[in-house]
Design a protein around this motif. Sequence first.
Motif, PDB file in Angstrom:
ATOM      1  N   SER A  54       0.834  -1.211   0.000  1.00  0.00           N
ATOM      2  CA  SER A  54       0.000   0.000   0.000  1.00  0.00           C
ATOM      3  C   SER A  54       0.867   1.258   0.000  1.00  0.00           C
ATOM      4  O   SER A  54       0.561   2.234  -0.692  1.00  0.00           O
TER       5      SER A  54
ATOM      6  N   VAL B 238       1.308   4.344  -2.959  1.00  0.00           N
ATOM      7  CA  VAL B 238       1.334   5.790  -2.729  1.00  0.00           C
ATOM      8  C   VAL B 238       2.551   6.397  -3.429  1.00  0.00           C
ATOM      9  O   VAL B 238       2.439   7.398  -4.140  1.00  0.00           O
TER      10      VAL B 238
ATOM     11  N   ALA C   7      -6.291  10.122  -2.383  1.00  0.00           N
ATOM     12  CA  ALA C   7      -7.194   9.087  -1.869  1.00  0.00           C
ATOM     13  C   ALA C   7      -8.114   8.570  -2.974  1.00  0.00           C
ATOM     14  O   ALA C   7      -8.321   7.364  -3.113  1.00  0.00           O
TER      15      ALA C   7
ATOM     16  N   LEU D 179      -6.183   6.381  -5.392  1.00  0.00           N
ATOM     17  CA  LEU D 179      -5.871   5.082  -4.799  1.00  0.00           C
ATOM     18  C   LEU D 179      -7.116   4.266  -4.470  1.00  0.00           C
ATOM     19  O   LEU D 179      -7.012   3.099  -4.111  1.00  0.00           O
TER      20      LEU D 179
ATOM     21  N   SER E 295      -9.865   8.898   2.746  1.00  0.00           N
ATOM     22  CA  SER E 295      -8.917   9.962   3.072  1.00  0.00           C
ATOM     23  C   SER E 295      -8.157   9.652   4.358  1.00  0.00           C
ATOM     24  O   SER E 295      -6.958   9.932   4.458  1.00  0.00           O
TER      25      SER E 295
ATOM     26  N   THR F 140      -5.496   7.140   3.575  1.00  0.00           N
ATOM     27  CA  THR F 140      -4.436   7.805   2.819  1.00  0.00           C
ATOM     28  C   THR F 140      -3.556   8.619   3.746  1.00  0.00           C
ATOM     29  O   THR F 140      -2.321   8.574   3.648  1.00  0.00           O
TER      30      THR F 140
ATOM     31  N   CYS G 182       0.423   8.097   4.411  1.00  0.00           N
ATOM     32  CA  CYS G 182       1.355   9.217   4.217  1.00  0.00           C
ATOM     33  C   CYS G 182       2.140   9.502   5.490  1.00  0.00           C
ATOM     34  O   CYS G 182       3.331   9.825   5.427  1.00  0.00           O
TER      35      CYS G 182
END
Length: 122
Positions: free
Chosen positions: A4, A8, A24, A27, A31, A34, A38
């Motif tokens: 995952s 990103v 988001a 992908l 959110s 995501t 991050c």
Amino acid sequence: MSPSQLRVLYTLEDHDGTNLRTLAQTLSITSAATSQLCDRIEAVGFLERAANPHNGREVQVQLTDPGRAYLERLRSERREVLMPIIESLPSRDRAALLDGLSAVAAVTASEAPPPAGTARGA
């Protein structure tokens, strides 16, 4: 890096400076998910967040130089492992592999992200 997290990084490589909401959607995850991904990637120094200079409410996400270098190293290592295997295949099997990978790439490229507010595979 988890699969995952790699998604990103690869997405940011193609869409550097995108905002978290758009990332988001691209992908097909929430959110919140995501943002958590991050957070982890930012902790190792592979991405950075900054306020959008045109819209202070938006946060832009971009790869750092170490993040780009990581992706380059990863690709190089994968090539080193895969090239001898692919080269050892008979030509008809290499052609079949190319056809299959081309079909996967075509389907992936034609997939539109889901509408805002939905998540696929989250």
